[in-house]
Scaffold this motif. Structure first.
Motif, mmCIF file in Angstrom:
data_model
loop_
_atom_site.group_PDB
_atom_site.id
_atom_site.type_symbol
_atom_site.label_atom_id
_atom_site.label_comp_id
_atom_site.label_asym_id
_atom_site.label_seq_id
_atom_site.Cartn_x
_atom_site.Cartn_y
_atom_site.Cartn_z
ATOM 1 N N TRP A 123 -32.203 34.588 -97.897
ATOM 2 C CA TRP A 123 -32.547 34.177 -96.541
ATOM 3 C C TRP A 123 -33.213 35.304 -95.760
ATOM 4 O O TRP A 123 -34.121 35.057 -94.950
ATOM 5 C CB TRP A 123 -31.302 33.685 -95.814
ATOM 6 C CG TRP A 123 -30.766 32.398 -96.356
ATOM 7 C CD1 TRP A 123 -29.579 32.197 -96.986
ATOM 8 C CD2 TRP A 123 -31.422 31.123 -96.342
ATOM 9 N NE1 TRP A 123 -29.449 30.883 -97.356
ATOM 10 C CE2 TRP A 123 -30.562 30.195 -96.973
ATOM 11 C CE3 TRP A 123 -32.657 30.678 -95.857
ATOM 12 C CZ2 TRP A 123 -30.888 28.847 -97.127
ATOM 13 C CZ3 TRP A 123 -32.982 29.326 -96.015
ATOM 14 C CH2 TRP A 123 -32.116 28.437 -96.639
ATOM 15 N N ILE A 124 -32.801 36.543 -95.999
ATOM 16 C CA ILE A 124 -33.447 37.670 -95.320
ATOM 17 C C ILE A 124 -34.906 37.772 -95.730
ATOM 18 O O ILE A 124 -35.810 37.897 -94.882
ATOM 19 C CB ILE A 124 -32.701 38.984 -95.628
ATOM 20 C CG1 ILE A 124 -31.322 38.985 -94.977
ATOM 21 C CG2 ILE A 124 -33.512 40.195 -95.150
ATOM 22 C CD1 ILE A 124 -30.441 40.149 -95.417
ATOM 23 N N ILE A 125 -35.166 37.717 -97.039
ATOM 24 C CA ILE A 125 -36.555 37.805 -97.514
ATOM 25 C C ILE A 125 -37.358 36.613 -97.021
ATOM 26 O O ILE A 125 -38.524 36.756 -96.637
ATOM 27 C CB ILE A 125 -36.601 37.895 -99.054
ATOM 28 C CG1 ILE A 125 -35.847 39.128 -99.538
ATOM 29 C CG2 ILE A 125 -38.054 37.964 -99.529
ATOM 30 C CD1 ILE A 125 -35.695 39.189 -101.056
ATOM 31 N N LYS A 126 -36.748 35.443 -97.017
ATOM 32 C CA LYS A 126 -37.456 34.244 -96.554
ATOM 33 C C LYS A 126 -37.912 34.399 -95.104
ATOM 34 O O LYS A 126 -39.066 34.099 -94.764
ATOM 35 C CB LYS A 126 -36.541 33.021 -96.693
ATOM 36 C CG LYS A 126 -37.108 31.720 -96.125
ATOM 37 C CD LYS A 126 -38.397 31.321 -96.827
ATOM 38 C CE LYS A 126 -38.814 29.906 -96.420
ATOM 39 N NZ LYS A 126 -39.129 29.773 -94.987
ATOM 40 N N VAL A 127 -37.020 34.875 -94.229
ATOM 41 C CA VAL A 127 -37.396 35.069 -92.830
ATOM 42 C C VAL A 127 -38.479 36.142 -92.713
ATOM 43 O O VAL A 127 -39.432 36.005 -91.929
ATOM 44 C CB VAL A 127 -36.156 35.446 -91.987
ATOM 45 C CG1 VAL A 127 -36.572 35.856 -90.575
ATOM 46 C CG2 VAL A 127 -35.194 34.271 -91.915
ATOM 47 N N LEU A 128 -38.367 37.208 -93.497
ATOM 48 C CA LEU A 128 -39.380 38.266 -93.466
ATOM 49 C C LEU A 128 -40.754 37.740 -93.890
ATOM 50 O O LEU A 128 -41.777 38.091 -93.294
ATOM 51 C CB LEU A 128 -38.960 39.427 -94.369
ATOM 52 C CG LEU A 128 -37.800 40.298 -93.874
ATOM 53 C CD1 LEU A 128 -37.358 41.258 -94.980
ATOM 54 C CD2 LEU A 128 -38.211 41.077 -92.625
ATOM 55 N N TRP B 192 -41.794 35.783 -104.977
ATOM 56 C CA TRP B 192 -41.914 36.127 -103.558
ATOM 57 C C TRP B 192 -43.351 36.400 -103.139
ATOM 58 O O TRP B 192 -43.710 36.197 -101.974
ATOM 59 C CB TRP B 192 -40.995 37.294 -103.223
ATOM 60 C CG TRP B 192 -39.547 36.883 -103.229
ATOM 61 C CD1 TRP B 192 -38.585 37.248 -104.119
ATOM 62 C CD2 TRP B 192 -38.920 35.981 -102.297
ATOM 63 N NE1 TRP B 192 -37.389 36.637 -103.803
ATOM 64 C CE2 TRP B 192 -37.557 35.859 -102.691
ATOM 65 C CE3 TRP B 192 -39.363 35.287 -101.176
ATOM 66 C CZ2 TRP B 192 -36.658 35.064 -101.995
ATOM 67 C CZ3 TRP B 192 -38.462 34.486 -100.488
ATOM 68 C CH2 TRP B 192 -37.133 34.378 -100.890
ATOM 69 N N THR B 193 -44.196 36.834 -104.072
ATOM 70 C CA THR B 193 -45.623 36.932 -103.754
ATOM 71 C C THR B 193 -46.190 35.555 -103.452
ATOM 72 O O THR B 193 -46.981 35.377 -102.511
ATOM 73 C CB THR B 193 -46.396 37.574 -104.919
ATOM 74 O OG1 THR B 193 -45.918 38.908 -105.138
ATOM 75 C CG2 THR B 193 -47.895 37.637 -104.616
#
Length: 270
Positions: free
Chosen positions: A30-35, A83-84
């Motif tokens: 969730w942190i990476i998603k928001v970022l 994530w890319t």
């Protein structure tokens, strides 16, 4: 035990099945998603201001196609590739919503429901074909295609929804508070048994888009628009570095799980 019994006891696994192509839903997820949502918002605006709208859309579209081609080329989840692709979906999804509003003059009050209808259509087709919308079963190319179509629709919908709230009186900081509170609703509803896991996940997934985008806009845009005035380029750079850091951490963690035979990643490899 006969040979027939041995054969009957073996799991029936489709020849073309893949390891699950979506990461486990953890706090880091969730942190990476928001970022990625915030970085995609400011990166999209930065590209449009630097190269112009048409070249920016072309670059965003090319980046999306290349990143998804790389993602589809793997038979298992690979952190940097996944994530890319999410980042490029974020950039292009922002552009899709902005083109409708800025280029074609479609109000956010119209585009947001339109993107919601697109997302609903993707879900209907996905469920009709696969009988599930769970991200834990993205183990075929067809399911992966449905998954990324849904992701793209959520980013476009979230962009339009975030811009809508920012322009109807909430402002960017008010929108951050609104969506931060909103994302707690599906989490609590699932926690207390009022919402199933799949619905809770996709609801929260949609809300992360306007949450991250509103926060990034508040940081980047000028004081006249209610922001901190840090600038598009610095905010994009800082959020990109943060994404790389968290994805690197996740990749190393996944690698350790595989080496020690622990956790969901090791099970997927097995």
């Amino acid at each position: 035990m006969t040979a027939e019994h041995v054969l009957d006891d073996r799991p029936l696994v489709p020849v073309r099945s893949l390891a699950n192509k979506v990461p486990e839903v953890t706090a880091c997820f969730w942190i990476i998603k928001v970022l990625t949502t915030g970085m995609g918002e400011t990166a999209s605006d930065l590209l449009a201001h630097t190269f112009g709208p048409v070249p920016a859309v072309a670059l965003g579209g090319l980046g999306l196609v290349v990143s998804l081609a790389v993602q589809f080329s793997f038979r298992r989840y690979v952190a940097w590739a996944y994530w890319t692709a999410v980042v490029m979906v974020s950039v292009f999804g922002t552009m899709a919503a902005d083109v409708l509003h800025v280029g074609l003059g479609v109000p956010y009050g119209v585009s947001a429901p339109a993107f919601l209808a697109v997302l609903a259509t993707v879900f209907v087709l996905w469920y009709a074909s696969e009988r599930t919308l769970s991200i834990h079963t993205v183990q075929t190319r067809r399911r992966e295609a449905f998954y990324w179509a849904a992701v793209l629709a959520t980013f476009a919908l979230g962009t339009a929804a975030g811009d809508l709230t920012a322009t109807v009186g909430f402002g960017y900081l008010g929108s951050v508070a609104l969506f931060a509170a909103g994302i707690c609703v599906p989490a609590l509803a699932h926690r207390f048994g009022a919402l199933n896991a799949v619905t809770a996940f996709w609801t929260a997934y949609v809300i992360t888009r306007p949450l991250g985008a509103s926060l990034a806009d508040w940081m980047a845009l000028g004081h006249a628009r209610g922001g901190l005035g840090l600038g598009l380029a610095p905010v994009t750079l800082v959020w990109t570095v943060a994404i790389i850091g968290f994805v690197g951490y996740v990749a190393v963690s996944d690698r350790r799980q595989v080496i020690h035979g622990e956790g969901p990643v090791a099970k997927h490899r097995g």
